[in-house]
Design a protein around this motif. Sequence first.
Motif, PDB file in Angstrom:
ATOM      1  N   ALA A  35       0.859  -1.193  -0.070  1.00  0.00           N
ATOM      2  CA  ALA A  35       0.073  -0.109   0.016  1.00  0.00           C
ATOM      3  C   ALA A  35       0.805   1.312  -0.055  1.00  0.00           C
ATOM      4  CB  ALA A  35      -0.875   0.093   1.147  1.00  0.00           C
ATOM      5  N   THR A  36       1.787   1.250   0.697  1.00  0.00           N
ATOM      6  CA  THR A  36       3.023   2.379   0.789  1.00  0.00           C
ATOM      7  C   THR A  36       3.548   2.495  -0.355  1.00  0.00           C
ATOM      8  OG1 THR A  36       3.346   2.199   3.204  1.00  0.00           O
ATOM      9  CG2 THR A  36       5.050   3.445   1.821  1.00  0.00           C
ATOM     10  N   ILE A  37       3.990   1.486  -1.187  1.00  0.00           N
ATOM     11  CA  ILE A  37       4.609   1.932  -2.596  1.00  0.00           C
ATOM     12  C   ILE A  37       3.519   2.242  -3.520  1.00  0.00           C
ATOM     13  CG2 ILE A  37       5.507   0.412  -4.421  1.00  0.00           C
ATOM     14  CD1 ILE A  37       7.517   1.115  -2.142  1.00  0.00           C
ATOM     15  N   GLU A  38       2.229   1.932  -3.581  1.00  0.00           N
ATOM     16  CA  GLU A  38       1.369   2.225  -4.381  1.00  0.00           C
ATOM     17  C   GLU A  38       1.062   3.859  -4.380  1.00  0.00           C
ATOM     18  OE1 GLU A  38      -2.085  -0.516  -3.603  1.00  0.00           O
ATOM     19  OE2 GLU A  38      -1.116  -1.847  -5.138  1.00  0.00           O
ATOM     20  N   THR A  39       1.201   4.434  -3.100  1.00  0.00           N
ATOM     21  CA  THR A  39       1.079   5.836  -3.052  1.00  0.00           C
ATOM     22  C   THR A  39       2.317   6.556  -3.585  1.00  0.00           C
ATOM     23  OG1 THR A  39       2.235   5.850  -0.675  1.00  0.00           O
ATOM     24  CG2 THR A  39      -0.222   5.477  -0.771  1.00  0.00           C
ATOM     25  N   VAL A  40       3.181   6.056  -3.686  1.00  0.00           N
ATOM     26  CA  VAL A  40       4.393   6.847  -4.282  1.00  0.00           C
ATOM     27  C   VAL A  40       4.230   6.888  -6.063  1.00  0.00           C
ATOM     28  CG1 VAL A  40       6.950   6.581  -4.687  1.00  0.00           C
ATOM     29  CG2 VAL A  40       6.084   5.964  -2.489  1.00  0.00           C
ATOM     30  N   PHE A  41       3.593   5.675  -6.567  1.00  0.00           N
ATOM     31  CA  PHE A  41       3.620   5.481  -7.920  1.00  0.00           C
ATOM     32  C   PHE A  41       2.995   6.893  -8.805  1.00  0.00           C
ATOM     33  CE2 PHE A  41       1.065   4.291 -11.532  1.00  0.00           C
ATOM     34  CZ  PHE A  41       1.732   3.953 -12.420  1.00  0.00           C
ATOM     35  N   PRO A  42       1.961   7.422  -8.296  1.00  0.00           N
ATOM     36  CA  PRO A  42       1.547   8.704  -8.821  1.00  0.00           C
ATOM     37  C   PRO A  42       2.448  10.045  -8.786  1.00  0.00           C
ATOM     38  CG  PRO A  42      -0.317   7.659  -7.319  1.00  0.00           C
ATOM     39  CD  PRO A  42       0.976   7.091  -7.247  1.00  0.00           C
ATOM     40  N   LEU A  43       3.542   9.964  -7.723  1.00  0.00           N
ATOM     41  CA  LEU A  43       4.340  10.881  -7.715  1.00  0.00           C
ATOM     42  C   LEU A  43       5.309  11.130  -8.611  1.00  0.00           C
ATOM     43  CD1 LEU A  43       4.894  10.861  -3.789  1.00  0.00           C
ATOM     44  CD2 LEU A  43       3.259  12.175  -5.134  1.00  0.00           C
ATOM     45  N   TRP A  44       5.721   9.895  -9.036  1.00  0.00           N
ATOM     46  CA  TRP A  44       6.536   9.588 -10.265  1.00  0.00           C
ATOM     47  C   TRP A  44       6.231  10.264 -11.652  1.00  0.00           C
ATOM     48  CZ3 TRP A  44      11.428   7.514 -10.884  1.00  0.00           C
ATOM     49  CH2 TRP A  44      11.893   6.863  -9.912  1.00  0.00           C
ATOM     50  N   ASN A  45       4.883  10.231 -11.912  1.00  0.00           N
ATOM     51  CA  ASN A  45       4.073  10.640 -12.981  1.00  0.00           C
ATOM     52  C   ASN A  45       4.153  12.240 -12.965  1.00  0.00           C
ATOM     53  OD1 ASN A  45       4.308   8.206 -14.676  1.00  0.00           O
ATOM     54  ND2 ASN A  45       2.334   7.808 -13.758  1.00  0.00           N
ATOM     55  N   ARG A  46       3.938  12.554 -11.793  1.00  0.00           N
ATOM     56  CA  ARG A  46       4.001  14.007 -11.528  1.00  0.00           C
ATOM     57  C   ARG A  46       5.371  14.579 -11.394  1.00  0.00           C
ATOM     58  NH1 ARG A  46      -0.029  13.489  -7.246  1.00  0.00           N
ATOM     59  NH2 ARG A  46       1.373  14.218  -5.830  1.00  0.00           N
ATOM     60  N   ARG A  47       6.516  13.695 -11.380  1.00  0.00           N
ATOM     61  CA  ARG A  47       7.897  14.163 -11.175  1.00  0.00           C
ATOM     62  C   ARG A  47       7.933  14.885 -10.047  1.00  0.00           C
ATOM     63  NH1 ARG A  47       5.958  13.457 -15.930  1.00  0.00           N
ATOM     64  NH2 ARG A  47       5.221  15.554 -16.351  1.00  0.00           N
ATOM     65  N   ASP A  48       7.510  14.582  -9.128  1.00  0.00           N
ATOM     66  CA  ASP A  48       7.516  15.269  -7.761  1.00  0.00           C
ATOM     67  C   ASP A  48       8.593  14.765  -6.861  1.00  0.00           C
ATOM     68  OD1 ASP A  48       7.194  16.748  -5.150  1.00  0.00           O
ATOM     69  OD2 ASP A  48       4.868  16.643  -5.299  1.00  0.00           O
ATOM     70  N   VAL A  49       9.828  15.283  -7.127  1.00  0.00           N
ATOM     71  CA  VAL A  49      11.043  14.729  -6.415  1.00  0.00           C
ATOM     72  C   VAL A  49      10.858  14.707  -4.913  1.00  0.00           C
ATOM     73  CG1 VAL A  49      13.510  15.065  -5.869  1.00  0.00           C
ATOM     74  CG2 VAL A  49      12.563  15.240  -8.390  1.00  0.00           C
ATOM     75  N   GLU A  50      10.458  16.026  -4.331  1.00  0.00           N
ATOM     76  CA  GLU A  50      10.512  16.116  -2.818  1.00  0.00           C
ATOM     77  C   GLU A  50       9.448  15.264  -2.275  1.00  0.00           C
ATOM     78  OE1 GLU A  50      12.671  17.407  -1.011  1.00  0.00           O
ATOM     79  OE2 GLU A  50      13.735  17.782  -2.910  1.00  0.00           O
ATOM     80  N   ALA A  51       8.394  14.815  -2.940  1.00  0.00           N
ATOM     81  CA  ALA A  51       7.298  14.004  -2.400  1.00  0.00           C
ATOM     82  C   ALA A  51       7.888  12.643  -2.454  1.00  0.00           C
ATOM     83  CB  ALA A  51       6.052  14.304  -3.174  1.00  0.00           C
TER      84      ALA A  51
END
Length: 124
Positions: A35-51
């Motif tokens: 579940a934790t890893i799945e929350t990170v996935f959308p951040l990659w497509n937003r290219r949100d390094v800090e998040a």
Amino acid sequence: MIPTAESAVDEIAEDDTAEFGRSAELLPHERANLATIETVFPLWNRRDVEAIVAHYAEDIVWHNVAMGEVLRGKAQVRAFLESLFAALPDLTIEVTLRVPRGSFVAEEYLIRGTHEGPMFGLPA
């Protein structure tokens, strides 16, 4: 939906010719890690390094298997992500498989983008 080890269990159970046999059910901590890893996935497509970096412990050890390198700590991971997103400013990532086991989650994915800057020793 991204296939996981758990969804593969159902497919294997229906296929008597499956090569590897039935997988074990996920343990509670494996479900939490997934579940934790799945929350990170959308951040990659937003290219949100800090998040993205905020999801990791200060002493993260990131194994970049494709490049044969190990990144240690948030500073090295941040620098890698910044250079990756600079080189591929329209980067998108598609996870094709996630396998949680123990305290680890392995992923198979496709990265797509327009190569516009130096990356992995290659010029733009």
